[in-house]
Design a protein around this motif. Sequence first.
Motif, short mmCIF file in Angstrom:
data_model
loop_
_atom_site.label_atom_id
_atom_site.label_comp_id
_atom_site.label_asym_id
_atom_site.label_seq_id
_atom_site.Cartn_x
_atom_site.Cartn_y
_atom_site.Cartn_z
N VAL A 1 0.84 -1.19 0.00
CA VAL A 1 0.00 0.00 0.00
C VAL A 1 0.88 1.24 0.00
CG1 VAL A 1 -1.94 -1.12 1.18
CG2 VAL A 1 -0.18 0.04 2.53
N THR A 2 0.38 2.31 -0.63
CA THR A 2 1.03 3.61 -0.52
C THR A 2 0.35 4.45 0.55
OG1 THR A 2 -0.35 4.50 -2.30
CG2 THR A 2 1.82 3.64 -2.91
N SER A 3 -0.84 4.04 0.96
CA SER A 3 -1.55 4.69 2.05
C SER A 3 -2.39 3.64 2.75
CB SER A 3 -2.44 5.82 1.54
OG SER A 3 -3.20 6.37 2.59
N ALA A 4 -2.34 3.63 4.08
CA ALA A 4 -3.00 2.56 4.83
C ALA A 4 -4.27 3.01 5.53
CB ALA A 4 -2.03 1.98 5.87
N SER A 5 -4.79 4.20 5.21
CA SER A 5 -5.90 4.75 5.97
C SER A 5 -7.17 3.90 5.88
CB SER A 5 -6.20 6.18 5.50
OG SER A 5 -6.47 6.22 4.11
N VAL A 6 -7.42 3.29 4.73
CA VAL A 6 -8.65 2.50 4.58
C VAL A 6 -8.43 1.02 4.86
CG1 VAL A 6 -9.59 4.12 2.90
CG2 VAL A 6 -8.25 2.16 2.11
N LEU A 7 -7.18 0.63 5.08
CA LEU A 7 -6.86 -0.79 5.15
C LEU A 7 -7.49 -1.51 6.34
CD1 LEU A 7 -5.34 -2.57 3.22
CD2 LEU A 7 -3.31 -2.34 4.66
N PRO A 8 -7.55 -0.92 7.54
CA PRO A 8 -8.13 -1.67 8.67
C PRO A 8 -9.55 -2.17 8.40
CG PRO A 8 -6.95 0.24 9.47
CD PRO A 8 -6.97 0.36 7.98
N THR B 1 -10.37 10.02 2.84
CA THR B 1 -10.44 8.69 3.46
C THR B 1 -9.57 8.57 4.70
OG1 THR B 1 -8.74 7.96 1.88
CG2 THR B 1 -11.04 7.45 1.34
N ALA B 2 -8.67 9.55 4.92
CA ALA B 2 -7.77 9.49 6.08
C ALA B 2 -8.19 10.48 7.17
CB ALA B 2 -6.33 9.79 5.65
N ARG B 3 -9.29 11.18 6.98
CA ARG B 3 -9.71 12.15 7.99
C ARG B 3 -10.12 11.45 9.27
NH1 ARG B 3 -14.54 15.67 6.02
NH2 ARG B 3 -14.57 16.27 8.23
N ASN B 4 -9.86 12.12 10.37
CA ASN B 4 -10.20 11.59 11.70
C ASN B 4 -11.09 12.62 12.39
OD1 ASN B 4 -10.36 10.69 14.31
ND2 ASN B 4 -8.17 10.29 14.55
N ASP B 5 -12.39 12.36 12.40
CA ASP B 5 -13.33 13.33 12.95
C ASP B 5 -13.31 13.37 14.47
OD1 ASP B 5 -14.29 14.24 10.46
OD2 ASP B 5 -15.58 12.48 10.27
N ARG B 6 -12.58 12.46 15.10
CA ARG B 6 -12.47 12.50 16.57
C ARG B 6 -11.36 13.44 17.01
NH1 ARG B 6 -13.06 7.07 15.45
NH2 ARG B 6 -10.83 6.71 15.71
N ALA B 7 -10.48 13.80 16.09
CA ALA B 7 -9.36 14.69 16.44
C ALA B 7 -9.83 16.14 16.48
CB ALA B 7 -8.24 14.53 15.42
N GLN B 8 -9.06 16.97 17.17
CA GLN B 8 -9.36 18.40 17.28
C GLN B 8 -8.83 19.12 16.04
OE1 GLN B 8 -11.13 19.74 20.15
NE2 GLN B 8 -11.48 17.53 20.14
N ILE B 9 -9.47 18.81 14.92
CA ILE B 9 -9.02 19.29 13.62
C ILE B 9 -10.23 19.74 12.80
CG2 ILE B 9 -8.11 18.48 11.39
CD1 ILE B 9 -6.12 16.81 12.85
N LYS B 10 -10.02 20.78 12.00
CA LYS B 10 -11.03 21.21 11.04
C LYS B 10 -10.53 20.87 9.63
CE LYS B 10 -14.78 23.35 9.65
NZ LYS B 10 -14.92 24.81 9.85
N TYR B 11 -11.39 20.29 8.83
CA TYR B 11 -11.03 19.93 7.46
C TYR B 11 -11.69 20.89 6.49
CZ TYR B 11 -9.37 15.57 9.50
OH TYR B 11 -8.70 14.64 10.26
N LEU B 12 -10.88 21.48 5.62
CA LEU B 12 -11.37 22.47 4.68
C LEU B 12 -11.28 21.94 3.25
CD1 LEU B 12 -9.38 25.55 6.06
CD2 LEU B 12 -11.55 24.65 6.88
N VAL C 1 -13.39 -3.71 -3.90
CA VAL C 1 -14.30 -3.02 -4.82
C VAL C 1 -15.61 -2.66 -4.10
CG1 VAL C 1 -15.68 -3.27 -6.92
CG2 VAL C 1 -13.30 -4.04 -6.89
N GLU C 2 -16.17 -3.61 -3.34
CA GLU C 2 -17.42 -3.34 -2.62
C GLU C 2 -17.23 -2.25 -1.58
OE1 GLU C 2 -18.55 -7.06 -0.99
OE2 GLU C 2 -19.10 -7.95 -2.93
N TYR C 3 -16.08 -2.25 -0.90
CA TYR C 3 -15.82 -1.25 0.13
C TYR C 3 -15.81 0.15 -0.46
CZ TYR C 3 -13.38 1.46 3.68
OH TYR C 3 -13.04 2.43 4.58
N PHE C 4 -15.10 0.33 -1.56
CA PHE C 4 -15.00 1.67 -2.15
C PHE C 4 -16.30 2.08 -2.84
CE2 PHE C 4 -10.38 0.94 -1.73
CZ PHE C 4 -10.06 2.11 -1.07
N GLU C 5 -17.07 1.11 -3.34
CA GLU C 5 -18.39 1.45 -3.87
C GLU C 5 -19.26 2.03 -2.76
OE1 GLU C 5 -19.82 -2.14 -5.61
OE2 GLU C 5 -18.89 -1.75 -7.57
#
Length: 302
Positions: free
Chosen positions: A97-104, A240-251, A284-288
């Motif tokens: 993987v080049t990014s593991a954010s969705v892997l778990p 796909t890597a955003r963490n809504d539990r963190a004290q962060i704002k996403y723009l 494929v099903e996950y990303f759909e």
Amino acid sequence: MELLQLHYFLAVARSEHVTEAARKLHVTQSSLSKTIQRLEEDLGVLLFDRIGRKLQLNEFGRTFLRRAERALFELEQGKQELSDLSSPDHGALELGVTSASVLPDILRKYRIKRPNIQFHVQMLTTQEMVTLLERGEVDYCLSSPPVERDEIECQIVFIDPILVAVPLGHRLADRSSVSLSELKDEWFVGLKVGYGTRDLMDPVCRSVGFVPHYVYEGDEPARLVNLVEAEIGIAFIPSTARNDRAQIKYLQVETHEVVRKIALLWHKSRYISPAAQDFREIVVEYFEGLSKEAQRYNENPC
């Protein structure tokens, strides 16, 4: 010509150093050198140029390497196919993987369906991933960006928007979107050159007149959220890597449509076991499902 000679040849060709190759093979340097010498005698040509302690493939060696890799690749595929026939409910899956954010989430679903299949995951740069794919050493790779090669199958599975992550105390935290030009004086935390999001965003930023000033460059994408939260810098984060539990704002990015394409890759000639086919179906099903969620959000953002 012996199979052992081919294995030893590949090890030396890839490391270009007898000491390193011998260590990886768990054999003595003299034994390795003698085996390579016998192979060269059998072939009637020298495969390496000797430069001090290093060995460098010459024209004969580069030509033979392609054939040797293909021969061992086919033998390994035959071995895997026989293993699946004799023990269809057991086996192993090699992933890159080049990014593991969705892997778990994906691996959790896969383990439920295939509890007896072992898997091994490597976090790779794009170039490392291409090398392992071309050698046939991994079953699948999840990659951003996609890779176009003659021997590699590439299936786009998701279009992933890139967001700007800022800490809650940041001057932009009350905004929902921002233009890239407004970020030119910011400090950034990000991945090293060679990883997808970094390689995607650096040229886009240059196109609007600035080069991001990175105060941190790493190879662990998950760590960026912690660094942003600690107010070390801001970051470009895939949705796909955003963490809504963190004290962060996403723009959202206003002026450019910045997205990364996530692709599932595999070697066209590699044997695909039933267990590996199940993994592809789950991906494929996950990303759909993610695509449908994103569409619903865009239609009803509140």
